[in-house]
Write an enzyme that holds these catalytic residues in place. Structure first.
Site, PDB file in Angstrom:
ATOM      1  N   ASP A  73       0.855  -1.180   0.000  1.00  0.00           N
ATOM      2  CA  ASP A  73       0.000   0.000   0.000  1.00  0.00           C
ATOM      3  C   ASP A  73       0.897   1.239   0.000  1.00  0.00           C
ATOM      4  O   ASP A  73       2.088   1.163   0.323  1.00  0.00           O
ATOM      5  CB  ASP A  73      -0.872  -0.050   1.260  1.00  0.00           C
ATOM      6  CG  ASP A  73      -1.680   1.203   1.488  1.00  0.00           C
ATOM      7  OD1 ASP A  73      -2.351   1.656   0.548  1.00  0.00           O
ATOM      8  OD2 ASP A  73      -1.631   1.735   2.614  1.00  0.00           O
ATOM      9  N   ASP A  75      -0.447   5.079   0.887  1.00  0.00           N
ATOM     10  CA  ASP A  75      -0.781   6.106   1.876  1.00  0.00           C
ATOM     11  C   ASP A  75      -0.705   5.554   3.292  1.00  0.00           C
ATOM     12  O   ASP A  75      -1.277   4.496   3.602  1.00  0.00           O
ATOM     13  CB  ASP A  75      -2.187   6.637   1.615  1.00  0.00           C
ATOM     14  CG  ASP A  75      -2.286   7.400   0.300  1.00  0.00           C
ATOM     15  OD1 ASP A  75      -2.829   8.512   0.297  1.00  0.00           O
ATOM     16  OD2 ASP A  75      -1.819   6.873  -0.731  1.00  0.00           O
TER      17      ASP A  75
END
Length: 279
Positions: A73, A75
């Site tokens: 991922d 963020d």
């Protein structure tokens, strides 16, 4: 440390696990390795949390190995911000959007619906705010570059997959050294955000599919995934080593690994990769 270790061993044995050993790894400072037969992951995690939390842990049924695939991922995992929240600040609606983001990451809202609503609220914002946000707000997580570079040097294929946006993910991936990027794309018209997206939404199911496809392309290699939110859960569960990084409770509970204290280089420590091999 020894008192905590002894207490944890006794607690694991009370859960039905046969503890074979508990040793500090010589190649990684402050990394304690428990070896045990039986006992389920939830019970083991519960014991470790009671005696060592906050902690950085990886629970597996074998000695960890260098993964052939790393999918992460972006963020709040590879970077310290939620890009959509920072972008919303330029539109004067950060608090409104950040509340939706937090609820989505906690698993309280449908991700696709929450994303669509937040993007709609950004409609009319000048496209130049993206570059300004990148320069002024977006900062790599400590250890991110070392983690990616070291895994690549050891032959690992790397993919950045995000429910955020290519306009942010592409430059972040280039800076950190990821070889592939999968994400959403903000629609732009006449120099402004339209309030829509281009193409299908990258959600939790897409993240999982990206990881599985990368593993298949690698011939079934061991995989590592890192993430922090509810939309990362399927990917974290599907990976050989799913590490929840300073994560929301649901993501942490689902993963077989967690970083609560340290930076991203602790992923390398949990995999048993000595610092002498770090890049």
């Amino acid at each position: 440390m020894s008192a905590h270790v002894d207490a944890a061993v006794h607690a694991l044995e009370a859960q039905g696990a046969k503890v074979l050993g508990a040793d500090l790894l010589p190649q990684a400072e402050n990394v304690l390795q428990f070896m045990a037969h039986e006992g389920d992951q939830a019970a083991v995690r519960g014991v470790l949390d009671r005696h060592f939390a906050p902690s950085d842990m990886l629970i597996t049924d074998h000695l960890p190995q260098v993964p052939g695939v790393f999918v992460s991922d972006m963020d709040s995992t590879m970077i310290g911000q939620e890009c959509i929240d920072e972008l919303a600040d330029f539109a004067g609606i950060k608090d409104q959007i950040a509340e939706i983001t937090e609820r989505a990451m906690q698993g309280e809202l449908d991700f696709a619906e929450a994303l669509t609503e937040r993007v709609r609220l950004l409609g009319g914002l000048g496209e130049d705010a993206i570059q300004q946000c990148l320069v002024e707000r977006i900062v790599d997580m400590p250890g991110a570059g070392t983690l990616v570079a070291t895994l690549k040097a050891l032959g690992c294929k790397t993919v950045l997959v995000t429910g955020g946006f290519h306009q942010f993910a592409d430059p972040v991936a280039e800076r950190l050294g990821f070889e592939k990027v999968v994400g959403n794309r903000l629609a732009v018209g006449h120099g402004k955000l339209t309030g829509g997206l281009v193409g299908d939404i990258v959600d939790s199911s897409v993240k999982e599919a990206v990881l599985r496809a990368a593993v298949e392309a690698s011939g079934g290699a061991a995989s590592l995934a890192t993430g922090d939110g509810a939309n990362d859960i399927p990917m974290l569960v599907a990976a050989s080593y799913g590490v929840a990084y300073h994560a929301k409770p649901k993501a942490r509970a689902a993963a077989n690994g967690a970083i609560d204290r340290g930076d991203l280089t602790d992923v390398l420590r949990l995999l048993g990769i000595p610092e002498g091999e770090w890049v």
